[in-house]
Design an enzyme around this catalytic site. Structure first.
Site, PDB file in Angstrom:
ATOM      1  N   ASN A 140       6.204 -20.175  30.802  1.00 56.03           N
ATOM      2  CA  ASN A 140       5.440 -19.211  30.002  1.00 56.03           C
ATOM      3  C   ASN A 140       4.501 -20.015  29.114  1.00 56.03           C
ATOM      4  O   ASN A 140       4.927 -20.982  28.490  1.00 56.03           O
ATOM      5  CB  ASN A 140       6.388 -18.372  29.132  1.00 56.03           C
ATOM      6  N   GLY A 141       3.230 -19.626  29.064  1.00 57.51           N
ATOM      7  CA  GLY A 141       2.290 -20.322  28.187  1.00 57.51           C
ATOM      8  C   GLY A 141       1.110 -20.857  28.975  1.00 57.51           C
ATOM      9  O   GLY A 141       0.850 -20.444  30.107  1.00 57.51           O
ATOM     10  N   ARG A 163       7.689  -6.890  28.343  1.00 53.06           N
ATOM     11  CA  ARG A 163       6.696  -7.881  27.935  1.00 53.06           C
ATOM     12  C   ARG A 163       5.397  -7.740  28.729  1.00 53.06           C
ATOM     13  O   ARG A 163       4.380  -8.321  28.361  1.00 53.06           O
ATOM     14  CB  ARG A 163       7.268  -9.296  28.101  1.00 53.06           C
ATOM     15  N   TRP A 202       2.768 -12.997  33.751  1.00 56.25           N
ATOM     16  CA  TRP A 202       1.545 -12.330  33.286  1.00 56.25           C
ATOM     17  C   TRP A 202       0.438 -13.359  33.469  1.00 56.25           C
ATOM     18  O   TRP A 202       0.413 -14.388  32.793  1.00 56.25           O
ATOM     19  CB  TRP A 202       1.704 -11.935  31.821  1.00 56.25           C
ATOM     20  N   LYS A 205      -4.048   3.830  20.022  1.00 59.37           N
ATOM     21  CA  LYS A 205      -2.946   4.356  20.844  1.00 59.37           C
ATOM     22  C   LYS A 205      -3.503   5.051  22.082  1.00 59.37           C
ATOM     23  O   LYS A 205      -2.999   4.871  23.183  1.00 59.37           O
ATOM     24  CB  LYS A 205      -2.071   5.337  20.058  1.00 59.37           C
ATOM     25  N   GLU A 239      -5.725   3.438  14.189  1.00 59.85           N
ATOM     26  CA  GLU A 239      -4.498   3.319  14.959  1.00 59.85           C
ATOM     27  C   GLU A 239      -4.372   4.468  15.972  1.00 59.85           C
ATOM     28  O   GLU A 239      -3.946   4.266  17.111  1.00 59.85           O
ATOM     29  CB  GLU A 239      -3.288   3.276  14.004  1.00 59.85           C
ATOM     30  N   GLU A 274      -5.020   2.545  24.584  1.00 61.82           N
ATOM     31  CA  GLU A 274      -4.014   1.707  25.223  1.00 61.82           C
ATOM     32  C   GLU A 274      -3.265   2.400  26.353  1.00 61.82           C
ATOM     33  O   GLU A 274      -3.052   1.807  27.394  1.00 61.82           O
ATOM     34  CB  GLU A 274      -2.939   1.309  24.195  1.00 61.82           C
ATOM     35  N   CYS A 330       4.769 -13.543  29.986  1.00 61.36           N
ATOM     36  CA  CYS A 330       5.843 -13.893  30.930  1.00 61.36           C
ATOM     37  C   CYS A 330       7.229 -13.691  30.329  1.00 61.36           C
ATOM     38  O   CYS A 330       7.446 -13.908  29.140  1.00 61.36           O
ATOM     39  CB  CYS A 330       5.713 -15.352  31.335  1.00 61.36           C
ATOM     40  N   HIS A 336     -24.082   7.167   9.061  1.00 58.83           N
ATOM     41  CA  HIS A 336     -24.799   5.903   9.281  1.00 58.83           C
ATOM     42  C   HIS A 336     -24.862   5.546  10.767  1.00 58.83           C
ATOM     43  O   HIS A 336     -25.164   4.409  11.112  1.00 58.83           O
ATOM     44  CB  HIS A 336     -24.124   4.793   8.474  1.00 58.83           C
ATOM     45  N   LYS A 365       3.092  -6.967  25.992  1.00 62.29           N
ATOM     46  CA  LYS A 365       3.718  -6.626  24.721  1.00 62.29           C
ATOM     47  C   LYS A 365       3.452  -7.703  23.684  1.00 62.29           C
ATOM     48  O   LYS A 365       3.193  -7.423  22.522  1.00 62.29           O
ATOM     49  CB  LYS A 365       5.223  -6.438  24.932  1.00 62.29           C
TER      50      LYS A 365
END
Ligand code: AGP
Length: 623
Positions: free
Chosen positions: A107-108, A33, A81, A496, A492, A499, A2, A515, A618
């Site tokens: 928010n939370g 965010r 959010w 990317k 990474e 995402e 949020c 393996h 974010k």
């Protein structure tokens, strides 16, 4: 996560901007965010006026265009959010209470909301949404009209003392035009100080267009703003103080700088992000002076173990750090996902150094893991990109990365800045403990100093990798392989692509292929391989070249990131992108960049919003 904005202004300023302009502008800046709905409430003509809408900010703006709000100088704004209750108009914030006289945003997560709701329902309160926020609003309304006797700040104090969990709450009441009251626990909130106007924001982006003077609020604090004043108290009602600082991020640096997306701009910000993170941290003799570390050097010299705590991309920065710090300092380094660490009774003690890595400094999983480690007596050091955020504030020491604001949800420049900061930390520890000679440290710092121009060299050739990305827009799966420091780079690269391009992607340690993962290789399967320098460790290069041959023999389309001059890989690769020469341990700062460009371009070619990928926020401020 949020986004929150609050505003109290005077009529002398309203000629320039009313509350609604400030709120919408602030919410726009906080879009990075991630959110699924947006809303505002203003106080005008002795009443609360609210508009809220699921979807992007433009939906809210259209709603306001159809049903305009009266001019106002006080208000609150929110991008939500979803946590409790799906993304819908009804669940969007603000939530009203006290018969529509009071509006609240949040928010939370309020952990005990169900219990409070049951009590309020029994008292006859009706709820319109599924949110925990509406329960907090109703509780505030109840406090306001009963025990607090019309004092909004007192009502907030009474209400927050009954809440459990993480929250930033902002409220306005029709009886108090010109007043916004806010409270925070385990959730971000910053105050902005203007001339005849004051602001509140989830972070400084919420008011960066209006003021550069900011105040960092402490844990469990309540702040009341009017156009001319602000006052801070603790949840216990005692006067408290925040820490004033000036915001050196200008609004322009938070813009896209001519690039089509924040992500692309941030990829191009990387030479500066690395250079700025190195800046001022060593003298001409190569002696590191990390003044901000704030842990007694004697104690640091005695640590016997380092545990890196982080999530997502930041955890991959930690994995790179493990190779460098163990090599330079001969201290064992464990890298652990924050959410796994906290719940497995980890063994840490006063000789353990916890290094948390977080771009936002607000990731709840990492914050909670750091708190847990502190309780066990460990020393805590935060590597963070956001000044004044919670994790560095609660840590014994901090090493800020200087990447500047990272707006795109997918982390790029923060990652490189984090790796750079971990190198500085490793070299500093090696200096303190005498593991490296000063000349060696100086040489490594000199190599680090050359990295920004080497990144620029890669960026100047980005078309090579962009062409490849566009040609692969229809790929349904891409694999990434690497060894040693190339392994976290592979992870990474895969993250990317997942995402922002929503393509199945996996990163593997190349040695693990046989393996199991090699069974995935089929005709045409694209496989990126991060190849170590042929000048580096004896067998590392040849082992990876063998891995390329293994997947190629099974039909893979091999896409190689190799060091300039590595001609051997050519005959095994369908595509090679060369990065400039650099010592092996520093290679992630270069090899990651083409993989970022690849993901960004491929997602763009697919028509996706690379800055705000679906389902992602974010900053993940809930566990
Ligand atoms: C990176 O692209 C991701 N968006 C995500 O993995 C991120 O790195 C993670 O959530 C940690 O965030 P932090 O660095 O702000 O703590």
């Amino acid at each position: 996560m949020c986004g929150i904005v609050g505003y109290a202004g005077t009529s002398s300023r309203s000629a320039e901007h009313g509350a609604l302009d400030v709120l919408i502008e602030g919410l726009r800046r906080l879009e990075y965010r991630g959110y699924d709905s947006a809303g505002v409430a203003v106080v005008a003509d002795g009443a609360i006026h609210s508009r809220k809408k699921a979807g992007k900010l433009v939906n809210l703006e259209n709603q306001i265009a159809e049903a305009p709000l009266p001019d106002s100088l006080t208000g609150i704004g929110h991008t939500r959010w979803a946590t409790h209750g799906g993304p819908s108009d009804q669940n969007a914030h603000p939530h009203l209470a006290d018969g529509g006289k009071l509006a609240m945003i949040h928010n939370g997560i309020i952990e005990n909301f169900a219990e409070i709701k049951a009590t309020l329902v029994a008292e006859g309160v009706e709820f319109l949404s599924d949110t925990d926020t509406e329960v907090a609003a109703a509780l505030l309304g109840k406090m306001y009209s009963s025990e607090a006797e019309g004092d909004l700040t007192r009502a907030m104090q009474l209400a927050v003392n009954k809440l459990e969990g993480a929250f930033t709450l902002l409220a306005v009441h029709q009886d108090h035009p010109g007043v916004v009251v806010a409270a925070r626990r385990n959730s971000p909130l910053v105050l902005g100080l203007g001339e005849g106007e004051n602001f509140l924001g989830s972070d400084v982006s919420g008011f960066i267009d209006f003021t550069r003077r900011a105040v960092e609020l402490g844990q469990d604090q309540i702040v009341t703003i009017t156009p001319e004043s602000h006052s801070i108290i603790g949840f216990d009602g005692e006067p408290a103080e925040g820490r004033e600082f000036s915001v050196d991020w200008d609004a322009a640096s938070a813009e896209k700088g001519g690039f089509p997306s924040f992500m692309e701009k941030e990829i191009h910000d990387q030479p500066a992000a690395v250079a700025d993170t190195l800046l001022g941290r060593s003298d001409a003799e190569g002696k590191l002076t990390l003044d901000e570390l704030r842990i007694d050097p004697e104690k640091l010299a005695k640590i016997t173990k380092i545990v890196v705590l982080a999530c997502g991309t930041s955890a991959y920065a930690g994995s790179v750090a493990k190779y460098a710090i163990e090599s330079w300092c001969r201290i064992p380094v464990e890298v652990e996902l924050s959410h796994e660490f906290r719940y497995r009774e980890p063994i840490v003690d006063k000789n353990t150094l916890i290094v948390s890595i977080s771009q936002s400094g607000e990731t709840m999983d990492t914050l909670m893991a750091v708190r847990y480690a502190k309780e066990q007596g460990a020393k805590t050091l935060s590597i963070c990109n956001t000044n004044g955020s919670t994790i560095p504030r609660e840590s014994d020491a901090v090493l800020y990365t200087h990447a500047g604001p990272e707006i795109a949800v997918a982390s790029t420049k923060a990652f490189l800045a984090q790796i750079t900061a971990t190198y500085l930390l490793g070299l500093y520890l090696a200096q303190l403990r005498g593991n490296l000679f000063s000349g060696q440290i100086k040489d490594i710092l000199a190599d680090l100093g050359k990295i920004p121009s080497k990144i620029q060299d890669i960026l100047d050739r980005d078309n090579e990798i962009k062409d490849l990305a566009r040609s692969m827009a229809d790929a349904s799966s891409v694999l990434f392989l690497g060894r040693h420091v190339g392994y976290p780079v592979a992870m990474e690269g895969a993250l990317k692509l997942k995402e922002i391009a929503y393509i199945h992607a996996e990163g593997f340690a190349a040695g693990e292929l046989k393996h199991g993962p090699i069974a995935l290789i089929d005709d045409g399967q694209p496989v990126f391989v991060v190849v170590p320098s042929p000048r580096g460790r004896d067998s590392l290069h040849s082992k990876v070249v063998s891995n390329i041959q293994e997947v190629r023999a099974r039909g893979a389309n091999t896409l190689v990131i190799a060091e300039e001059g590595d001609v051997d890989v050519r005959e095994y690769a369908e595509f090679v992108f060369y990065v400039p020469e650099t010592p092996t341990l520093l290679m992630p700062l270069l090899a990651t960049v083409p993989l970022q460009i690849f993901a960004c371009e491929l997602a763009t070619a697919k028509g996706y919003d690379v800055d705000q990928p679906r389902n992602l926020a974010k900053s993940v401020t809930v566990e």
